[in-house]
Design a protein around this motif. Sequence first.
Motif, PDB file in Angstrom:
ATOM      1  N   GLY A  81       0.875  -1.491   0.064  1.00  0.00           N
ATOM      2  CA  GLY A  81      -0.082  -0.548  -0.568  1.00  0.00           C
ATOM      3  C   GLY A  81       1.155   1.131   0.294  1.00  0.00           C
ATOM      4  O   GLY A  81      -0.088   2.393  -0.141  1.00  0.00           O
ATOM      5  N   ASP A  82       2.233   1.041  -0.173  1.00  0.00           N
ATOM      6  CA  ASP A  82       3.155   2.568   0.760  1.00  0.00           C
ATOM      7  C   ASP A  82       3.486   2.592  -0.362  1.00  0.00           C
ATOM      8  O   ASP A  82       5.338   3.983  -0.836  1.00  0.00           O
ATOM      9  CB  ASP A  82       4.330   2.541   1.600  1.00  0.00           C
ATOM     10  N   LEU A  83       3.383   1.683  -2.096  1.00  0.00           N
ATOM     11  CA  LEU A  83       3.939   2.402  -3.375  1.00  0.00           C
ATOM     12  C   LEU A  83       3.091   3.482  -3.906  1.00  0.00           C
ATOM     13  O   LEU A  83       2.040   3.035  -4.133  1.00  0.00           O
ATOM     14  CB  LEU A  83       3.727   1.198  -4.488  1.00  0.00           C
ATOM     15  N   LYS A  84       3.827   3.968  -4.313  1.00  0.00           N
ATOM     16  CA  LYS A  84       3.484   5.258  -5.169  1.00  0.00           C
ATOM     17  C   LYS A  84       4.146   6.143  -5.944  1.00  0.00           C
ATOM     18  O   LYS A  84       5.528   5.755  -6.083  1.00  0.00           O
ATOM     19  CB  LYS A  84       3.259   7.103  -4.139  1.00  0.00           C
ATOM     20  N   ARG A  85       3.040   6.208  -6.805  1.00  0.00           N
ATOM     21  CA  ARG A  85       3.896   6.456  -9.006  1.00  0.00           C
ATOM     22  C   ARG A  85       4.521   8.230  -8.440  1.00  0.00           C
ATOM     23  O   ARG A  85       3.130   9.242  -8.245  1.00  0.00           O
ATOM     24  CB  ARG A  85       2.340   5.927  -9.597  1.00  0.00           C
TER      25      ARG A  85
END
Length: 375
Positions: free
Chosen positions: A116-120
């Motif tokens: 859930g902490d993967l950000k683009r």
Amino acid sequence: MATLQNPAKRLKPKARFNWVVSDLVRKVLVWKYEWQAKISGRGYYCGALHGESEYNITINSDRTVSCNCQDYDGSGHIGDLRKNSFEEIYFGPVAQKLRDDLAKGLMPIPICARCGDLKRLASRDAKPPPTKLPHRGMLLENTVRCNVDCTGCARETAAGLRVDKELLMSLADMQKMADLMSRLGMRQIFYLNLGEPFLSPTIGQELPLLRKKNPGCRIVTSTNGVLLNTDAKREAALNFSHIFLSVHGVTDEMSEKYMHRGNFTKAYEAMQAMAEFRNARGLTEPILEWKYLLFNWNDHPRHIERAIAMARAAKLDFISFWPTNNPFYGISWRWRLGMMKHIGVASWKGREVDLRPEGRRGTPTHPFLAQAAVV
């Protein structure tokens, strides 16, 4: 600072079929996200490794540090607190390589693809935000041992990776961790990870110590409840702000399908006893919440209605219903088809029912809540 050898190379993970499938899904997602980055020119960054997250950064029972809460194979290890300070680890070469790879559009470890902490990044030329120390929340694992065996948990593999087989954090080390949390100004401590917190023989000393050093901190745990079975443990549990009681069904048979070696009857009795123990002291914390994972064997309307009625009878504050994809063969199709929207209200968990007395019902339990993703 020396780089940390990847512990995943030391042990071949013990695979269950559902985890083989889960690993395959991760590989497909890694391929998808890396190609998206190549085509768009937009890389990624990790909220946890840039100090924006309320979750994920984890201190394990052996004082190794992981970048994520599902580090079953050790690929997310970024350092060892027995060798370096937290700051040296967090800003060190292992963690920095993860950040650099993400910025290039690569998934440095497979779990990134389902985190859930993967950000683009916002655009082709955008850079990741500045890296700052975590302060919003972290996980602290007092033990990796557990009294149950959940189908969706690869805890035994993770336990095999703990340095020097340190499956239980010593009280002296817990003192250091409490000091660290205080020094970082941590707003939330999630006293949980891959073990059962109440399995620790020193739980009655650990929690008052942690609370004393972090008096204004939100301290949260998750337990299967079976071992929260004495007044001494219940007294220690009063140091928590919020307790999630993970019980997935309304009968022993139903619960056993996912949580092997568990005991629904004992867990439910523990929930009742904890609520009675707290209420007898005129307290409103810790918040007591029944965490009910949804599967296709426990999501029938009569099961849900029964669980809500039992939660209300036990004088719990909430019951929440969490969809999950692991094991894949247990996926709740009623949830996926939108057949549960009438239950309580929507939340980051799935659905939740507020059972608190009138006047408190609907009010926030805390000014900040963990956005923990269920994968």
